[in-house]
Design a protein around this motif. Structure first.
Motif, PDB file in Angstrom:
ATOM      1  N   GLY A  14     -14.318   3.937  16.283  1.00 59.23           N
ATOM      2  CA  GLY A  14     -15.288   4.065  15.153  1.00 59.23           C
ATOM      3  C   GLY A  14     -14.869   5.029  13.967  1.00 59.23           C
ATOM      4  N   ARG A  15     -15.458   6.234  13.785  1.00 58.79           N
ATOM      5  CA  ARG A  15     -14.933   7.230  12.909  1.00 58.79           C
ATOM      6  C   ARG A  15     -14.191   8.393  13.566  1.00 58.79           C
ATOM      7  N   ARG A  16     -14.025   8.305  14.586  1.00 57.68           N
ATOM      8  CA  ARG A  16     -12.984   9.306  15.319  1.00 57.68           C
ATOM      9  C   ARG A  16     -11.629   9.149  14.781  1.00 57.68           C
ATOM     10  N   VAL A  17     -11.382   8.224  14.291  1.00 56.69           N
ATOM     11  CA  VAL A  17      -9.963   8.137  13.305  1.00 56.69           C
ATOM     12  C   VAL A  17     -10.276   8.260  12.008  1.00 56.69           C
ATOM     13  N   HIS A  18      -9.021   8.347  11.254  1.00 60.04           N
ATOM     14  CA  HIS A  18      -9.174   8.358   9.821  1.00 60.04           C
ATOM     15  C   HIS A  18      -8.923   7.449   8.985  1.00 60.04           C
ATOM     16  N   GLY A  19      -8.087   6.261   9.743  1.00 59.56           N
ATOM     17  CA  GLY A  19      -7.959   5.129   8.890  1.00 59.56           C
ATOM     18  C   GLY A  19      -7.697   3.844   9.617  1.00 59.56           C
ATOM     19  N   TYR A  20      -7.834   2.690   9.141  1.00 56.14           N
ATOM     20  CA  TYR A  20      -7.551   1.527   9.916  1.00 56.14           C
ATOM     21  C   TYR A  20      -6.614   0.692   8.930  1.00 56.14           C
ATOM     22  N   LEU A  21      -5.530   0.035   9.519  1.00 60.99           N
ATOM     23  CA  LEU A  21      -4.985  -0.830   8.737  1.00 60.99           C
ATOM     24  C   LEU A  21      -4.503  -2.303   9.497  1.00 60.99           C
ATOM     25  N   SER A  22      -4.655  -3.396   8.865  1.00 65.34           N
ATOM     26  CA  SER A  22      -4.495  -4.569   9.619  1.00 65.34           C
ATOM     27  C   SER A  22      -2.863  -4.835   9.486  1.00 65.34           C
ATOM     28  N   LYS A  23      -2.438  -5.538  10.593  1.00 65.64           N
ATOM     29  CA  LYS A  23      -0.941  -5.808  10.544  1.00 65.64           C
ATOM     30  C   LYS A  23      -0.774  -7.308  10.253  1.00 65.64           C
ATOM     31  N   PRO A  24       0.415  -7.700   9.640  1.00 68.85           N
ATOM     32  CA  PRO A  24       1.287  -6.793   9.241  1.00 68.85           C
ATOM     33  C   PRO A  24       1.132  -5.796   8.099  1.00 68.85           C
ATOM     34  N   ALA A  25       1.157  -4.574   7.919  1.00 71.19           N
ATOM     35  CA  ALA A  25       0.858  -3.743   6.945  1.00 71.19           C
ATOM     36  C   ALA A  25       2.195  -3.801   5.735  1.00 71.19           C
ATOM     37  N   ARG A  26       1.830  -3.832   4.603  1.00 67.34           N
ATOM     38  CA  ARG A  26       2.792  -3.571   3.703  1.00 67.34           C
ATOM     39  C   ARG A  26       3.101  -2.234   3.199  1.00 67.34           C
ATOM     40  N   ALA A  27       4.209  -1.843   2.945  1.00 66.86           N
ATOM     41  CA  ALA A  27       4.783  -0.568   2.995  1.00 66.86           C
ATOM     42  C   ALA A  27       4.038   0.331   1.882  1.00 66.86           C
ATOM     43  N   SER A  28       3.784  -0.419   0.813  1.00 59.57           N
ATOM     44  CA  SER A  28       2.660   0.395  -0.306  1.00 59.57           C
ATOM     45  C   SER A  28       1.533   0.933   0.331  1.00 59.57           C
ATOM     46  N   GLU A  29       1.053  -0.335   0.922  1.00 67.68           N
ATOM     47  CA  GLU A  29      -0.565  -0.004   1.576  1.00 67.68           C
ATOM     48  C   GLU A  29      -0.653   1.073   2.680  1.00 67.68           C
ATOM     49  N   PHE A  30       0.501   0.959   3.485  1.00 61.85           N
ATOM     50  CA  PHE A  30       0.678   1.958   4.403  1.00 61.85           C
ATOM     51  C   PHE A  30       0.932   3.529   4.013  1.00 61.85           C
ATOM     52  N   LEU A  31       1.970   3.440   3.215  1.00 58.25           N
ATOM     53  CA  LEU A  31       1.968   4.824   2.443  1.00 58.25           C
ATOM     54  C   LEU A  31       1.098   5.363   1.790  1.00 58.25           C
ATOM     55  N   HIS A  32       0.057   4.441   1.119  1.00 55.35           N
ATOM     56  CA  HIS A  32      -1.194   5.038   0.587  1.00 55.35           C
ATOM     57  C   HIS A  32      -2.042   5.770   1.266  1.00 55.35           C
ATOM     58  N   VAL A  33      -2.079   4.899   2.502  1.00 55.75           N
ATOM     59  CA  VAL A  33      -3.168   5.508   3.607  1.00 55.75           C
ATOM     60  C   VAL A  33      -2.644   6.646   4.101  1.00 55.75           C
ATOM     61  N   VAL A  34      -1.385   6.979   4.379  1.00 56.11           N
ATOM     62  CA  VAL A  34      -0.920   8.051   5.020  1.00 56.11           C
ATOM     63  C   VAL A  34      -1.026   9.027   4.116  1.00 56.11           C
ATOM     64  N   ALA A  35      -0.720   8.816   2.585  1.00 56.14           N
ATOM     65  CA  ALA A  35      -0.971  10.040   1.970  1.00 56.14           C
ATOM     66  C   ALA A  35      -2.283  10.625   1.630  1.00 56.14           C
ATOM     67  N   VAL A  36      -3.168   9.633   1.700  1.00 54.37           N
ATOM     68  CA  VAL A  36      -4.775   9.889   1.516  1.00 54.37           C
ATOM     69  C   VAL A  36      -5.364  10.745   2.673  1.00 54.37           C
ATOM     70  N   THR A  37      -4.732  10.127   4.008  1.00 51.34           N
ATOM     71  CA  THR A  37      -5.395  10.851   5.198  1.00 51.34           C
ATOM     72  C   THR A  37      -4.720  12.165   5.182  1.00 51.34           C
ATOM     73  N   LEU A  38      -3.415  12.326   4.689  1.00 47.36           N
ATOM     74  CA  LEU A  38      -2.965  13.851   5.141  1.00 47.36           C
ATOM     75  C   LEU A  38      -3.479  14.763   4.184  1.00 47.36           C
ATOM     76  N   GLU A  39      -3.664  14.220   2.859  1.00 46.78           N
ATOM     77  CA  GLU A  39      -4.287  14.995   1.794  1.00 46.78           C
ATOM     78  C   GLU A  39      -5.920  15.546   2.194  1.00 46.78           C
ATOM     79  N   SER A  40      -6.676  14.447   2.931  1.00 49.41           N
ATOM     80  CA  SER A  40      -8.012  14.765   3.440  1.00 49.41           C
ATOM     81  C   SER A  40      -8.002  15.783   4.367  1.00 49.41           C
ATOM     82  N   ARG A  41      -6.753  15.646   5.345  1.00 48.66           N
ATOM     83  CA  ARG A  41      -6.647  16.556   6.505  1.00 48.66           C
ATOM     84  C   ARG A  41      -6.243  18.020   5.727  1.00 48.66           C
TER      85      ARG A  41
END
Length: 208
Positions: free
Chosen positions: A80-107
């Motif tokens: 559920g909401r206990r994690v900060h993001g979900y990504l379907s595999k196989p993930a593209r580099a641009s999509e993955f890095l965007h989620v990482v950047a947004v998640t770290l900024e939110s943290r």
């Protein structure tokens, strides 16, 4: 796993890849990380329990889950909401890095806001906490916005309302936090001396 490590390193992140949940737990217990990426397709792992163990080691760590299309619904149901993001595999580099950047900024924002709330408690009566006061929440939000810019900030208010505490909080949350904070008591200075303190002697002579 190796591809993700390369993507992160290329973007300047310090990344560590591990081969098992146990190795991940050991790494989190030994070092401080901003983010953990979990592969939900790893066999034999009780992910709710694993997530609890991660959070016991570091309550502030952010978590992103990778899952195949067949496992994604189950992952969302279990975590559920206990994690900060979900990504379907196989993930593209641009999509993955965007989620990482947004998640770290939110943290980072969450941690900064929590710290500011602690710093600003002195502004309010002991009976009013930041979580109870809408005024305190508004002050924290304004301080955060001010701390992310290079704009000059004018803080007004009656004596004893905590103007210097707000100024210190803005400084502490800004990129200049490692530099000295230099308060100037304007009321103790004459008009000419204040002008010299703020703008320098050259500016004072130019204005004469």
């Amino acid at each position: 796993r190796d591809s993700i490590g390369v993507w992160l390193s290329t973007e300047g992140y310090q990344a560590q890849t591990v081969a098992s949940p146990l190795a991940a737990l050991n790494a989190v217990r030994l070092e401080r990380f901003g983010l953990v990426v979990m592969d939900y397709d790893t066999p034999g792992v009780n992910f709710p329990v694993f997530l609890d163990q991660i959070r016991e080691s570091d309550p502030d760590i952010a978590v992103v889950v990778l899952a195949s299309s067949t496992q994604m619904e189950m992952a969302i149901q279990k975590l559920g909401r206990r994690v900060h993001g979900y990504l379907s595999k196989p993930a593209r580099a641009s999509e993955f890095l965007h989620v990482v950047a947004v998640t770290l900024e939110s943290r980072w924002t969450r941690l900064q806001t929590a710290q500011l709330q602690e710093d600003l408690k002195e502004l309010f009566p002991a009976a009013i906490t930041a979580s109870q006061s809408s005024h305190a929440k508004h002050v924290v939000e304004v301080i955060y916005r001010a701390s992310t810019t290079d704009a000059t900030v004018l803080i007004t208010g009656e004596r004893g309302t905590g103007k210097e505490a707000v100024a210190r909080a803005i400084h502490a949350a800004s990129r200049r936090r490692m530099s000295p904070f230099v308060p100037v008591r304007c009321g103790a200075l004459s008009e000419s001396l204040l002008e010299a303190e703020l703008f320098g002697e050259e500016a004072q002579r130019d204005g004469e």
